[in-house]
Design a protein around this motif. Structure first.
Motif, PDB file in Angstrom:
ATOM      1  N   PHE A   1      -5.581   0.087  -8.083  1.00  0.00           N
ATOM      2  CA  PHE A   1      -4.781  -1.127  -7.957  1.00  0.00           C
ATOM      3  C   PHE A   1      -3.890  -1.250  -9.179  1.00  0.00           C
ATOM      4  O   PHE A   1      -4.356  -1.191 -10.319  1.00  0.00           O
ATOM      5  N   MET A   2      -2.575  -1.392  -8.948  1.00  0.00           N
ATOM      6  CA  MET A   2      -1.594  -1.530 -10.013  1.00  0.00           C
ATOM      7  C   MET A   2      -0.913  -2.892  -9.879  1.00  0.00           C
ATOM      8  O   MET A   2      -0.712  -3.389  -8.772  1.00  0.00           O
ATOM      9  N   VAL A   3      -0.559  -3.485 -11.033  1.00  0.00           N
ATOM     10  CA  VAL A   3       0.136  -4.771 -11.052  1.00  0.00           C
ATOM     11  C   VAL A   3       1.412  -4.619 -11.885  1.00  0.00           C
ATOM     12  O   VAL A   3       1.450  -3.867 -12.846  1.00  0.00           O
ATOM     13  N   GLU A   4       2.438  -5.375 -11.487  1.00  0.00           N
ATOM     14  CA  GLU A   4       3.742  -5.274 -12.147  1.00  0.00           C
ATOM     15  C   GLU A   4       3.883  -6.346 -13.220  1.00  0.00           C
ATOM     16  O   GLU A   4       3.503  -7.495 -13.033  1.00  0.00           O
ATOM     17  N   GLY A   5       4.465  -5.928 -14.339  1.00  0.00           N
ATOM     18  CA  GLY A   5       4.815  -6.867 -15.404  1.00  0.00           C
ATOM     19  C   GLY A   5       6.275  -6.675 -15.784  1.00  0.00           C
ATOM     20  O   GLY A   5       6.807  -5.578 -15.697  1.00  0.00           O
ATOM     21  N   VAL A   6       6.924  -7.773 -16.183  1.00  0.00           N
ATOM     22  CA  VAL A   6       8.318  -7.733 -16.636  1.00  0.00           C
ATOM     23  C   VAL A   6       8.419  -8.495 -17.958  1.00  0.00           C
ATOM     24  O   VAL A   6       7.612  -9.378 -18.240  1.00  0.00           O
ATOM     25  N   TRP A   7       9.438  -8.128 -18.741  1.00  0.00           N
ATOM     26  CA  TRP A   7       9.662  -8.874 -19.979  1.00  0.00           C
ATOM     27  C   TRP A   7       9.997 -10.313 -19.629  1.00  0.00           C
ATOM     28  O   TRP A   7      10.861 -10.569 -18.780  1.00  0.00           O
ATOM     29  N   PRO A   8       9.332 -11.276 -20.261  1.00  0.00           N
ATOM     30  CA  PRO A   8       9.655 -12.680 -19.973  1.00  0.00           C
ATOM     31  C   PRO A   8      11.033 -13.034 -20.536  1.00  0.00           C
ATOM     32  O   PRO A   8      11.501 -12.403 -21.487  1.00  0.00           O
ATOM     33  N   ASP A   9      11.635 -14.028 -19.935  1.00  0.00           N
ATOM     34  CA  ASP A   9      12.970 -14.477 -20.421  1.00  0.00           C
ATOM     35  C   ASP A   9      12.869 -15.139 -21.764  1.00  0.00           C
ATOM     36  O   ASP A   9      11.939 -15.713 -22.155  1.00  0.00           O
TER      37      ASP A   9
ATOM     38  N   VAL B   1       0.868  -1.173   0.000  1.00  0.00           N
ATOM     39  CA  VAL B   1       0.000   0.000   0.000  1.00  0.00           C
ATOM     40  C   VAL B   1       0.903   1.220   0.000  1.00  0.00           C
ATOM     41  O   VAL B   1       1.895   1.252   0.706  1.00  0.00           O
ATOM     42  N   GLY B   2       0.554   2.215  -0.797  1.00  0.00           N
ATOM     43  CA  GLY B   2       1.350   3.440  -0.834  1.00  0.00           C
ATOM     44  C   GLY B   2       1.912   3.674  -2.219  1.00  0.00           C
ATOM     45  O   GLY B   2       1.321   3.305  -3.218  1.00  0.00           O
ATOM     46  N   ALA B   3       3.093   4.274  -2.272  1.00  0.00           N
ATOM     47  CA  ALA B   3       3.715   4.628  -3.550  1.00  0.00           C
ATOM     48  C   ALA B   3       4.250   3.389  -4.254  1.00  0.00           C
ATOM     49  O   ALA B   3       4.690   2.444  -3.604  1.00  0.00           O
ATOM     50  N   PRO B   4       4.218   3.383  -5.589  1.00  0.00           N
ATOM     51  CA  PRO B   4       4.744   2.234  -6.331  1.00  0.00           C
ATOM     52  C   PRO B   4       6.258   2.193  -6.244  1.00  0.00           C
ATOM     53  O   PRO B   4       6.906   3.225  -6.057  1.00  0.00           O
ATOM     54  N   PRO B   5       6.835   1.016  -6.380  1.00  0.00           N
ATOM     55  CA  PRO B   5       8.292   0.939  -6.472  1.00  0.00           C
ATOM     56  C   PRO B   5       8.755   1.719  -7.699  1.00  0.00           C
ATOM     57  O   PRO B   5       8.029   1.853  -8.671  1.00  0.00           O
ATOM     58  N   GLN B   6       9.933   2.248  -7.669  1.00  0.00           N
ATOM     59  CA  GLN B   6      10.466   3.014  -8.797  1.00  0.00           C
ATOM     60  C   GLN B   6      11.485   2.177  -9.539  1.00  0.00           C
ATOM     61  O   GLN B   6      12.167   1.377  -8.931  1.00  0.00           O
ATOM     62  N   PRO B   7      11.706   2.308 -10.808  1.00  0.00           N
ATOM     63  CA  PRO B   7      10.911   3.119 -11.703  1.00  0.00           C
ATOM     64  C   PRO B   7       9.594   2.436 -12.054  1.00  0.00           C
ATOM     65  O   PRO B   7       9.480   1.224 -11.972  1.00  0.00           O
ATOM     66  N   SER B   8       8.607   3.223 -12.461  1.00  0.00           N
ATOM     67  CA  SER B   8       7.288   2.664 -12.720  1.00  0.00           C
ATOM     68  C   SER B   8       7.100   2.225 -14.169  1.00  0.00           C
ATOM     69  O   SER B   8       6.118   1.598 -14.487  1.00  0.00           O
ATOM     70  N   GLY B   9       8.016   2.515 -15.035  1.00  0.00           N
ATOM     71  CA  GLY B   9       7.942   2.096 -16.429  1.00  0.00           C
ATOM     72  C   GLY B   9       7.569   3.238 -17.345  1.00  0.00           C
ATOM     73  O   GLY B   9       6.987   4.241 -16.932  1.00  0.00           O
TER      74      GLY B   9
ATOM     75  N   HIS C   1      10.231   3.285 -27.568  1.00  0.00           N
ATOM     76  CA  HIS C   1      10.942   2.785 -26.388  1.00  0.00           C
ATOM     77  C   HIS C   1       9.928   2.211 -25.405  1.00  0.00           C
ATOM     78  O   HIS C   1       8.848   2.769 -25.235  1.00  0.00           O
ATOM     79  N   ALA C   2      10.283   1.087 -24.792  1.00  0.00           N
ATOM     80  CA  ALA C   2       9.469   0.515 -23.714  1.00  0.00           C
ATOM     81  C   ALA C   2      10.423  -0.087 -22.687  1.00  0.00           C
ATOM     82  O   ALA C   2      11.421  -0.705 -23.047  1.00  0.00           O
ATOM     83  N   THR C   3      10.127   0.121 -21.416  1.00  0.00           N
ATOM     84  CA  THR C   3      10.990  -0.394 -20.353  1.00  0.00           C
ATOM     85  C   THR C   3      10.632  -1.841 -20.033  1.00  0.00           C
ATOM     86  O   THR C   3       9.492  -2.258 -20.205  1.00  0.00           O
ATOM     87  N   PRO C   4      11.616  -2.628 -19.555  1.00  0.00           N
ATOM     88  CA  PRO C   4      11.363  -4.035 -19.256  1.00  0.00           C
ATOM     89  C   PRO C   4      10.481  -4.270 -18.032  1.00  0.00           C
ATOM     90  O   PRO C   4       9.933  -5.351 -17.865  1.00  0.00           O
ATOM     91  N   VAL C   5      10.334  -3.266 -17.179  1.00  0.00           N
ATOM     92  CA  VAL C   5       9.435  -3.358 -16.024  1.00  0.00           C
ATOM     93  C   VAL C   5       8.363  -2.292 -16.196  1.00  0.00           C
ATOM     94  O   VAL C   5       8.675  -1.140 -16.477  1.00  0.00           O
ATOM     95  N   MET C   6       7.114  -2.709 -16.045  1.00  0.00           N
ATOM     96  CA  MET C   6       6.004  -1.780 -16.257  1.00  0.00           C
ATOM     97  C   MET C   6       4.926  -2.055 -15.221  1.00  0.00           C
ATOM     98  O   MET C   6       4.707  -3.205 -14.830  1.00  0.00           O
ATOM     99  N   TRP C   7       4.261  -0.997 -14.766  1.00  0.00           N
ATOM    100  CA  TRP C   7       3.123  -1.123 -13.850  1.00  0.00           C
ATOM    101  C   TRP C   7       1.854  -0.780 -14.620  1.00  0.00           C
ATOM    102  O   TRP C   7       1.811   0.214 -15.340  1.00  0.00           O
ATOM    103  N   PHE C   8       0.837  -1.628 -14.489  1.00  0.00           N
ATOM    104  CA  PHE C   8      -0.416  -1.477 -15.214  1.00  0.00           C
ATOM    105  C   PHE C   8      -1.567  -1.318 -14.237  1.00  0.00           C
ATOM    106  O   PHE C   8      -1.618  -2.013 -13.216  1.00  0.00           O
ATOM    107  N   ALA C   9      -2.500  -0.447 -14.562  1.00  0.00           N
ATOM    108  CA  ALA C   9      -3.721  -0.305 -13.764  1.00  0.00           C
ATOM    109  C   ALA C   9      -4.580  -1.549 -13.987  1.00  0.00           C
ATOM    110  O   ALA C   9      -4.883  -1.911 -15.126  1.00  0.00           O
ATOM    111  N   GLN C  10      -4.947  -2.217 -12.908  1.00  0.00           N
ATOM    112  CA  GLN C  10      -5.692  -3.465 -12.997  1.00  0.00           C
ATOM    113  C   GLN C  10      -7.022  -3.276 -13.724  1.00  0.00           C
ATOM    114  O   GLN C  10      -7.427  -4.122 -14.524  1.00  0.00           O
TER     115      GLN C  10
END
Length: 95
Positions: A87-95, A4-12, A27-36
């Motif tokens: 509510f935000m959820v984190e996504g990362v580029w898959p390996d 709960v609170g601020a998102p981890p940085q960077p947010s994407g 450009h797109a970052t490998p870590v991104m936060w999406f609104a659920q």
């Protein structure tokens, strides 16, 4: 994990550009936060835009696709009484 609170940085970040009538990703970052709530309405497979299959978020653009896999990390922010929490959820580029 749910925080709960601020998102981890960077947010994407995603940077777009127009190429005539086409929308392209520069450009797109490998870590991104999406609104659920946005993902819940992104089940289609559009020509341009987001799609979500329950585990992967795909950004479709004229010059390709960018895919993030949800990690299970999330965070929630409330602006105060009587407001809907975000509510935000984190996504990362898959390996």
């Amino acid at each position: 994990m749910h925080t709960v609170g601020a998102p981890p940085q960077p947010s994407g970040e995603v940077r777009f550009r127009r190429d005539g009538d086409r929308l392209c990703v520069d450009h797109a970052t490998p870590v991104m936060w999406f609104a659920q709530h946005v993902l819940e309405h992104s089940r289609a497979d559009p020509d341009v835009g987001l799609s979500f299959d329950g585990t992967h978020v795909t950004l479709h653009a004229s010059n390709g696709r960018w895919i993030w896999k949800l990690t299970g990390r999330s965070w929630c922010r409330s602006s105060g009484p009587g407001t809907e929490p975000l509510f935000m959820v984190e996504g990362v580029w898959p390996d």
